[in-house]
Design a protein around this motif. Structure first.
Motif, PDB file in Angstrom:
ATOM      1  N   PHE A 183     -42.323  24.900  29.228  1.00  0.00           N
ATOM      2  CA  PHE A 183     -43.479  24.928  30.107  1.00  0.00           C
ATOM      3  C   PHE A 183     -43.645  23.677  30.961  1.00  0.00           C
ATOM      4  CE2 PHE A 183     -44.590  27.739  26.563  1.00  0.00           C
ATOM      5  CZ  PHE A 183     -44.767  28.901  27.274  1.00  0.00           C
ATOM      6  N   GLY A 184     -42.699  22.782  30.914  1.00  0.00           N
ATOM      7  CA  GLY A 184     -42.760  21.599  31.757  1.00  0.00           C
ATOM      8  C   GLY A 184     -43.631  20.474  31.236  1.00  0.00           C
ATOM      9  N   ALA A 185     -44.032  20.504  29.979  1.00  0.00           N
ATOM     10  CA  ALA A 185     -44.873  19.438  29.438  1.00  0.00           C
ATOM     11  C   ALA A 185     -44.081  18.136  29.294  1.00  0.00           C
ATOM     12  CB  ALA A 185     -45.434  19.854  28.089  1.00  0.00           C
ATOM     13  N   HIS A 186     -42.814  18.230  28.977  1.00  0.00           N
ATOM     14  CA  HIS A 186     -41.953  17.059  28.800  1.00  0.00           C
ATOM     15  C   HIS A 186     -40.801  17.173  29.775  1.00  0.00           C
ATOM     16  CE1 HIS A 186     -44.247  15.898  25.288  1.00  0.00           C
ATOM     17  NE2 HIS A 186     -44.223  17.171  24.925  1.00  0.00           N
ATOM     18  N   HIS A 187     -40.708  16.233  30.672  1.00  0.00           N
ATOM     19  CA  HIS A 187     -39.746  16.324  31.757  1.00  0.00           C
ATOM     20  C   HIS A 187     -38.433  15.619  31.476  1.00  0.00           C
ATOM     21  CE1 HIS A 187     -42.839  18.138  34.191  1.00  0.00           C
ATOM     22  NE2 HIS A 187     -43.661  17.165  33.829  1.00  0.00           N
ATOM     23  N   TYR A 188     -38.280  15.092  30.301  1.00  0.00           N
ATOM     24  CA  TYR A 188     -37.039  14.411  29.952  1.00  0.00           C
ATOM     25  C   TYR A 188     -36.688  14.764  28.502  1.00  0.00           C
ATOM     26  CZ  TYR A 188     -40.586  11.385  27.955  1.00  0.00           C
ATOM     27  OH  TYR A 188     -41.672  10.920  27.268  1.00  0.00           O
ATOM     28  N   PRO A 189     -35.398  14.768  28.190  1.00  0.00           N
ATOM     29  CA  PRO A 189     -35.008  15.068  26.817  1.00  0.00           C
ATOM     30  C   PRO A 189     -35.240  13.871  25.893  1.00  0.00           C
ATOM     31  CG  PRO A 189     -33.079  14.628  28.131  1.00  0.00           C
ATOM     32  CD  PRO A 189     -34.254  14.597  29.071  1.00  0.00           C
ATOM     33  N   THR A 190     -35.379  14.154  24.628  1.00  0.00           N
ATOM     34  CA  THR A 190     -35.436  13.143  23.580  1.00  0.00           C
ATOM     35  C   THR A 190     -34.118  13.205  22.838  1.00  0.00           C
ATOM     36  OG1 THR A 190     -37.824  13.355  23.355  1.00  0.00           O
ATOM     37  CG2 THR A 190     -36.632  12.435  21.476  1.00  0.00           C
ATOM     38  N   ALA A 191     -33.559  12.065  22.526  1.00  0.00           N
ATOM     39  CA  ALA A 191     -32.304  11.996  21.786  1.00  0.00           C
ATOM     40  C   ALA A 191     -32.560  11.446  20.394  1.00  0.00           C
ATOM     41  CB  ALA A 191     -31.309  11.103  22.509  1.00  0.00           C
ATOM     42  N   VAL A 192     -31.807  11.950  19.424  1.00  0.00           N
ATOM     43  CA  VAL A 192     -31.821  11.420  18.062  1.00  0.00           C
ATOM     44  C   VAL A 192     -30.401  10.973  17.748  1.00  0.00           C
ATOM     45  CG1 VAL A 192     -32.116  11.968  15.617  1.00  0.00           C
ATOM     46  CG2 VAL A 192     -33.746  12.843  17.287  1.00  0.00           C
ATOM     47  N   VAL A 193     -30.276   9.770  17.218  1.00  0.00           N
ATOM     48  CA  VAL A 193     -28.990   9.206  16.823  1.00  0.00           C
ATOM     49  C   VAL A 193     -29.094   8.810  15.355  1.00  0.00           C
ATOM     50  CG1 VAL A 193     -27.280   7.395  17.227  1.00  0.00           C
ATOM     51  CG2 VAL A 193     -28.645   8.281  19.144  1.00  0.00           C
ATOM     52  N   VAL A 194     -28.164   9.307  14.546  1.00  0.00           N
ATOM     53  CA  VAL A 194     -28.137   8.987  13.115  1.00  0.00           C
ATOM     54  C   VAL A 194     -26.792   8.342  12.805  1.00  0.00           C
ATOM     55  CG1 VAL A 194     -28.241   9.925  10.782  1.00  0.00           C
ATOM     56  CG2 VAL A 194     -29.644  10.930  12.589  1.00  0.00           C
ATOM     57  N   ARG A 195     -26.831   7.155  12.166  1.00  0.00           N
ATOM     58  CA  ARG A 195     -25.604   6.427  11.836  1.00  0.00           C
ATOM     59  C   ARG A 195     -25.474   6.253  10.328  1.00  0.00           C
ATOM     60  NH1 ARG A 195     -27.352   3.885  16.593  1.00  0.00           N
ATOM     61  NH2 ARG A 195     -28.849   2.681  15.404  1.00  0.00           N
ATOM     62  N   LEU A 236     -20.008  12.252   7.982  1.00  0.00           N
ATOM     63  CA  LEU A 236     -19.910  11.007   8.733  1.00  0.00           C
ATOM     64  C   LEU A 236     -19.294   9.918   7.871  1.00  0.00           C
ATOM     65  CD1 LEU A 236     -23.306  10.595  10.630  1.00  0.00           C
ATOM     66  CD2 LEU A 236     -21.134  11.430  11.498  1.00  0.00           C
ATOM     67  N   ALA A 237     -18.207   9.365   8.345  1.00  0.00           N
ATOM     68  CA  ALA A 237     -17.617   8.203   7.698  1.00  0.00           C
ATOM     69  C   ALA A 237     -18.529   7.001   7.959  1.00  0.00           C
ATOM     70  CB  ALA A 237     -16.218   7.947   8.249  1.00  0.00           C
ATOM     71  N   PHE A 238     -18.310   5.937   7.234  1.00  0.00           N
ATOM     72  CA  PHE A 238     -19.082   4.708   7.427  1.00  0.00           C
ATOM     73  C   PHE A 238     -18.980   4.263   8.884  1.00  0.00           C
ATOM     74  CE2 PHE A 238     -19.346  -0.021   7.099  1.00  0.00           C
ATOM     75  CZ  PHE A 238     -20.679  -0.083   6.735  1.00  0.00           C
ATOM     76  N   GLU A 239     -20.103   3.876   9.475  1.00  0.00           N
ATOM     77  CA  GLU A 239     -20.232   3.425  10.859  1.00  0.00           C
ATOM     78  C   GLU A 239     -20.167   4.555  11.899  1.00  0.00           C
ATOM     79  OE1 GLU A 239     -20.947   0.304  11.932  1.00  0.00           O
ATOM     80  OE2 GLU A 239     -20.887  -0.599   9.963  1.00  0.00           O
ATOM     81  N   ALA A 240     -19.907   5.783  11.492  1.00  0.00           N
ATOM     82  CA  ALA A 240     -19.887   6.911  12.440  1.00  0.00           C
ATOM     83  C   ALA A 240     -21.321   7.358  12.713  1.00  0.00           C
ATOM     84  CB  ALA A 240     -19.070   8.068  11.881  1.00  0.00           C
ATOM     85  N   SER A 241     -21.514   8.062  13.836  1.00  0.00           N
ATOM     86  CA  SER A 241     -22.848   8.533  14.184  1.00  0.00           C
ATOM     87  C   SER A 241     -22.814   9.983  14.626  1.00  0.00           C
ATOM     88  CB  SER A 241     -23.455   7.659  15.290  1.00  0.00           C
ATOM     89  OG  SER A 241     -22.719   7.792  16.479  1.00  0.00           O
ATOM     90  N   TRP A 242     -23.981  10.599  14.607  1.00  0.00           N
ATOM     91  CA  TRP A 242     -24.185  11.962  15.076  1.00  0.00           C
ATOM     92  C   TRP A 242     -25.411  11.912  15.969  1.00  0.00           C
ATOM     93  CZ3 TRP A 242     -25.758  16.526  11.367  1.00  0.00           C
ATOM     94  CH2 TRP A 242     -25.777  17.732  12.068  1.00  0.00           C
ATOM     95  N   ASP A 243     -25.302  12.471  17.168  1.00  0.00           N
ATOM     96  CA  ASP A 243     -26.448  12.454  18.062  1.00  0.00           C
ATOM     97  C   ASP A 243     -26.563  13.781  18.797  1.00  0.00           C
ATOM     98  OD1 ASP A 243     -24.933  12.113  20.767  1.00  0.00           O
ATOM     99  OD2 ASP A 243     -24.191  10.460  19.542  1.00  0.00           O
ATOM    100  N   TRP A 244     -27.769  14.066  19.213  1.00  0.00           N
ATOM    101  CA  TRP A 244     -28.067  15.258  20.000  1.00  0.00           C
ATOM    102  C   TRP A 244     -29.350  15.007  20.766  1.00  0.00           C
ATOM    103  CZ3 TRP A 244     -29.475  14.634  15.052  1.00  0.00           C
ATOM    104  CH2 TRP A 244     -30.772  14.981  14.690  1.00  0.00           C
ATOM    105  N   ASP A 245     -29.583  15.831  21.778  1.00  0.00           N
ATOM    106  CA  ASP A 245     -30.849  15.705  22.501  1.00  0.00           C
ATOM    107  C   ASP A 245     -31.496  17.069  22.670  1.00  0.00           C
ATOM    108  OD1 ASP A 245     -29.087  16.620  24.450  1.00  0.00           O
ATOM    109  OD2 ASP A 245     -29.901  15.383  26.019  1.00  0.00           O
ATOM    110  N   PHE A 246     -32.774  17.047  22.975  1.00  0.00           N
ATOM    111  CA  PHE A 246     -33.584  18.271  23.038  1.00  0.00           C
ATOM    112  C   PHE A 246     -34.841  17.965  23.832  1.00  0.00           C
ATOM    113  CE2 PHE A 246     -34.482  15.767  19.341  1.00  0.00           C
ATOM    114  CZ  PHE A 246     -35.856  15.642  19.349  1.00  0.00           C
ATOM    115  N   TYR A 247     -35.541  18.997  24.211  1.00  0.00           N
ATOM    116  CA  TYR A 247     -36.844  18.841  24.840  1.00  0.00           C
ATOM    117  C   TYR A 247     -37.923  19.166  23.814  1.00  0.00           C
ATOM    118  CZ  TYR A 247     -34.736  18.446  29.426  1.00  0.00           C
ATOM    119  OH  TYR A 247     -34.017  18.021  30.501  1.00  0.00           O
TER     120      TYR A 247
END
Length: 128
Positions: free
Chosen positions: A13-25, A50-61
């Motif tokens: 509905f256009g309430a948030h005009h930019y994505p939010t990203a989550v990064v997990v290490r 995830l091996a040590f020091e590796a990360s997983w990230d994604w973004d969403f609205y």
């Protein structure tokens, strides 16, 4: 940081005009592989190792009602000691002001750490 793939292509509905990203290490220990399963009510991101020091990230609205919620289940074996924990890794009503664009988390031996001003980490969820 590498480019992230968006779960949703637009923000509803256009309430948030930019994505939010989550990064997990994985910052637990050099010999610990962290297995994670992440999902929301609408999206199952699957399971990752995830091996040590590796990360997983994604973004969403974040949705119009600010009720977007992602949760994780974690499994690990650190020096022969298995562990399992779950938590809400992103909750819009809690995190929109704290980390409106990027929420970063380090998974460590004693819990989950996030970042505040000047990139100082602080404990947000302690393992039992």
């Amino acid at each position: 940081m590498k480019p992230m793939s968006s779960i949703e292509e637009k923000d509803g509905f256009g309430a948030h005009h930019y994505p939010t990203a989550v990064v997990v290490r994985n910052k637990s220990s050099p010999n610990t592989v962290l297995t994670m399963h992440c999902k929301s009510a609408d999206d199952d991101l699957g399971e990752r190792n995830l091996a040590f020091e590796a990360s997983w990230d994604w973004d969403f609205y974040v949705n119009f009602w600010d009720t977007t919620l992602f949760w994780y289940n974690f499994w690990w074996d650190e020096n022969g000691t298995p562990g399992q924990e779950g938590c809400q890794i992103y909750k819009a009503k809690r995190d929109l002001r704290r980390c409106p664009r990027i929420c970063e988390y380090d998974i460590r031996s004693d819990g989950i750490y996030s970042y505040g001003g000047a990139y100082e980490s602080y404990l947000v969820h302690k393992w039992p």
